[in-house]
Design an enzyme around this catalytic site. Structure first.
Site, short mmCIF file in Angstrom:
data_model
loop_
_atom_site.label_atom_id
_atom_site.label_comp_id
_atom_site.label_asym_id
_atom_site.label_seq_id
_atom_site.Cartn_x
_atom_site.Cartn_y
_atom_site.Cartn_z
N THR A 396 93.52 84.76 27.41
CA THR A 396 94.37 84.89 26.23
C THR A 396 93.43 84.72 25.04
O THR A 396 92.25 84.50 25.22
CB THR A 396 95.47 83.81 26.36
OG1 THR A 396 96.19 84.08 27.55
CG2 THR A 396 96.37 83.70 25.19
N GLY A 490 95.90 79.95 30.08
CA GLY A 490 97.05 79.70 30.94
C GLY A 490 97.62 78.32 30.66
O GLY A 490 97.68 77.89 29.51
N1 GLY Z 1 99.69 84.51 29.96
C1 GLY Z 1 99.45 83.15 29.74
C2 GLY Z 1 100.59 82.48 29.07
O1 GLY Z 1 101.35 83.12 28.37
O2 GLY Z 1 100.77 81.31 29.23
#
Ligand code: GLY
Length: 587
Positions: A396, A490
């Site tokens: 991210t 994450g």
């Molecule tokens: N894709 C990671 C989150 O949204 O937590």
């Protein structure tokens, strides 16, 4: 190898733990600037990021993202008279060009805004499950999860990035979309120089990306774009220009969207034109809480980030003084608070349109006090055992922006996995997300982050998958903007973001040290306390094992980008763990 356990470790631990008082209403002395004095931390001897490094400084404004040219896009916009929201949108579109591993138009995100006049807002542009999705769509005949939620055409939710950024700009920005997109369009059309970070990232992802059309754009004869190459993305430039000229409708029902839908049909994906027409970014009320007299604005569902951080901090606030940084007692208290907050996160949080989320209860001080009372200082509380491993994904990206008027924006955006589902739409020049894996694709079984989630976050058409993204803004005890922070990684987003806040508020570190300090992670399941390699002394590890913690080391906890007010201006730090590839931009 851990040393043999000796009783004196347990005694040492108990002594430290019992020295911590548990009473609310702590106090703190403020300097003339409203900023408490900072303290030099002591990191474990083996820790790889020494304390005492300088942060970037800007007298007027500061942008911290994972990519300098994207931060510079925001810098250009503020210098041209734009505010922090204008700049944040410019950074967001530029990241889609220069940081394709996580920057995106094919993904989604969350933005928390706090204007200098006191207005606060949060916008949710998380992806949505397509209409043709269903609860068990990623299970095989035996009921086990397949990897179709992670890789390939079926892994994508309906992207929200374009809608969200345009909506934020229309309400809180001052410039037209076409103006704030200019730097991104230039970077895509004229190209930019491939640096070692992009080249290395593409090399590492070669097997993943060359199975689809990215092989023709990011690789030459099977080799990743070489360091020093000028990388032009004409298809992406055209897409961005269409969005700049026509607004988000170019994406949601226009030429770009039609191309996306046609590619989905060719590849076996399920996103339709109707899905794109249905998509809307949602304004939310930020989670607003206090911690030791500081104010926190953070992200409500469909992210779990704000509630989980608030619940954790509320528990920790019941300690008048937290144990010393680096001690076993601190690790135990922190891990125990995270464990409890993640148990709630994993079972109770989800898209509020589909599930009644008890936000007021979970963020209340009374609830946190009751939970904190269940933390036994001499013994770890088990969560039900689970054999899952925690994966190392952290793809991210978060960026923090403060402008010259004190407006602040914290934005976290993602494709989920690095380069999302690996599906690159070559006619329109961008990667698609694999956000469907953030649902509980098999409730009770771990996802790619080892997170075990339950029915509340099961797949349903039109639903937003639960996220951990935690864009956050902190005001000091006088109500002045202090910190803009958030992370990639994450579930580790939640623990890393909150530890930077704790390092600043409780441990009084300056921003550079707060970012470099070793971090811990606990997400309830697996029932393991994760620490960064070299980040916990052997004696602390031994003490923690004595009271029942299972320990595992991880390479790096998360990727944080933060801005903090200091005397005379703003400091910015891009994640020191990313090997110097981050970028701040300031004046
Ligand atoms: N894709 C990671 C989150 O949204 O937590």
């Amino acid at each position: 190898m851990p040393r043999p356990l000796h009783l004196h470790h347990a005694f040492a631990f108990l002594l430290v733990a019992s020295a911590c008082q548990r009473a609310p209403t702590p106090s703190s002395s403020l300097g003339a600037t409203g900023i408490p004095p900072r303290r030099a931390p002591a990191f474990p001897a083996g820790w790889r990021l020494p304390a005492g490094e300088a942060a970037a400084f800007g007298e007027h404004f500061m942008i911290a993202s994972n990519e300098r040219r994207a931060s510079d896009a925001g810098n250009e916009i503020i210098r041209a008279g734009g505010n922090a929201v204008d700049a944040a949108v410019a950074v967001g579109f530029a990241l889609a060009v220069t940081y394709p591993v996580a920057g995106n138009v094919g993904g989604g995100g969350f933005m928390v805004i706090r204007m200098a006049d006191g207005r606060a807002a949060a916008i949710d542009y998380r992806e949505m499950a397509p209409l043709a999705s269903s609860r068990d769509m990623y299970l095989d005949a035996q009921g086990n999860p397949t990897n179709e939620s992670i890789v390939g055409y079926r892994a994508s939710g309906v992207p929200g990035a374009v809608a969200g950024m345009a909506e934020a700009l229309s309400k809180y920005g001052t410039m037209p979309l076409a103006r704030v997109m200019e730097p991104a369009i230039r970077l895509a059309r004229d190209g930019f120089t491939v640096d070692s970070s992009l080249s290395r990232s593409l090399t590492a992802s070669r097997d993943y990306l060359t199975r689809f059309d990215a092989k023709d754009v990011f690789y030459t004869e099977g080799q990743a774009l070489a360091l020093g190459t000028t990388f032009k993305q004409p298809a992406l430039a055209r897409t961005l220009q269409l969005i700049a000229d026509q607004g988000p409708k170019a994406f949601y029902g226009g030429e770009v969207g039609d191309s996306l839908v046609a590619a989905m049909q060719r590849g076996g994906g399920i996103i339709t034109r109707q899905d794109l027409l249905n998509y809307k970014a949602e304004w939310r009320t930020p989670i607003r809480s206090t911690y030791r007299g500081y104010s926190l604005f953070t992200m409500p569902p469909a992210s779990s980030g704000g509630i989980t951080i608030t619940e954790t901090l509320n528990m920790l606030e019941t300690w008048d003084t937290l144990p010393a940084f680096g001690s076993a007692a601190y690790a135990h208290v922190l891990a125990s608070a995270y464990q409890r907050a993640f148990i709630d996160r994993n079972s109770k949080l989800a898209d509020p349109k589909f599930v009644a989320v008890p936000i007021d209860q979970l963020t209340s001080k009374a609830y946190a006090r009751a939970l904190a009372r269940t933390i036994d200082l001499t013994k770890k509380t088990p969560t039900p055992p689970n054999g899952s491993q925690i994966a190392d994904g952290m793809h991210t990206t978060h960026y923090s922006v403060v402008d010259d008027k004190g407006n602040a924006v914290a934005t976290t955006t993602t494709l989920n996995n690095g380069y999302g589902s690996a599906v690159y739409l070559k006619n329109v020049g961008f990667f698609m997300n694999d956000e469907m894996d953030d649902f509980a694709t098999a409730p009770g079984k771990p996802n790619m982050f080892g997170l075990v989630q339950f029915e509340a976050n099961a797949i349903a058409p039109g639903k937003r998958m639960l996220s951990a993204m935690s864009p956050s803004i902190v005001l000091d005890q006088k109500g002045e903007l202090l910190l803009v922070v958030g992370a990639a990684g994450g579930p580790r987003i939640i623990t890393a973001t909150s530890q930077v806040i704790l390092n600043v508020i409780d441990h009084r570190m300056n921003l550079s040290d707060a970012m470099r300090a070793p971090r811990l992670h606990h997400q309830a399941l697996p029932d393991t306390l994760f620490y960064e390699t070299g980040g916990l002394t052997q004696s602390a590890q031994d003490s923690l094992r004595v009271i029942g913690h299972g320990l595992r080391f991880i390479g790096a906890s998360a990727n944080v980008n933060a801005v903090m007010r200091v005397r005379g201006g703003w400091e910015g730090v891009s994640e020191p763990r990313s090997g110097g590839t981050g970028g701040t931009s300031a004046r």
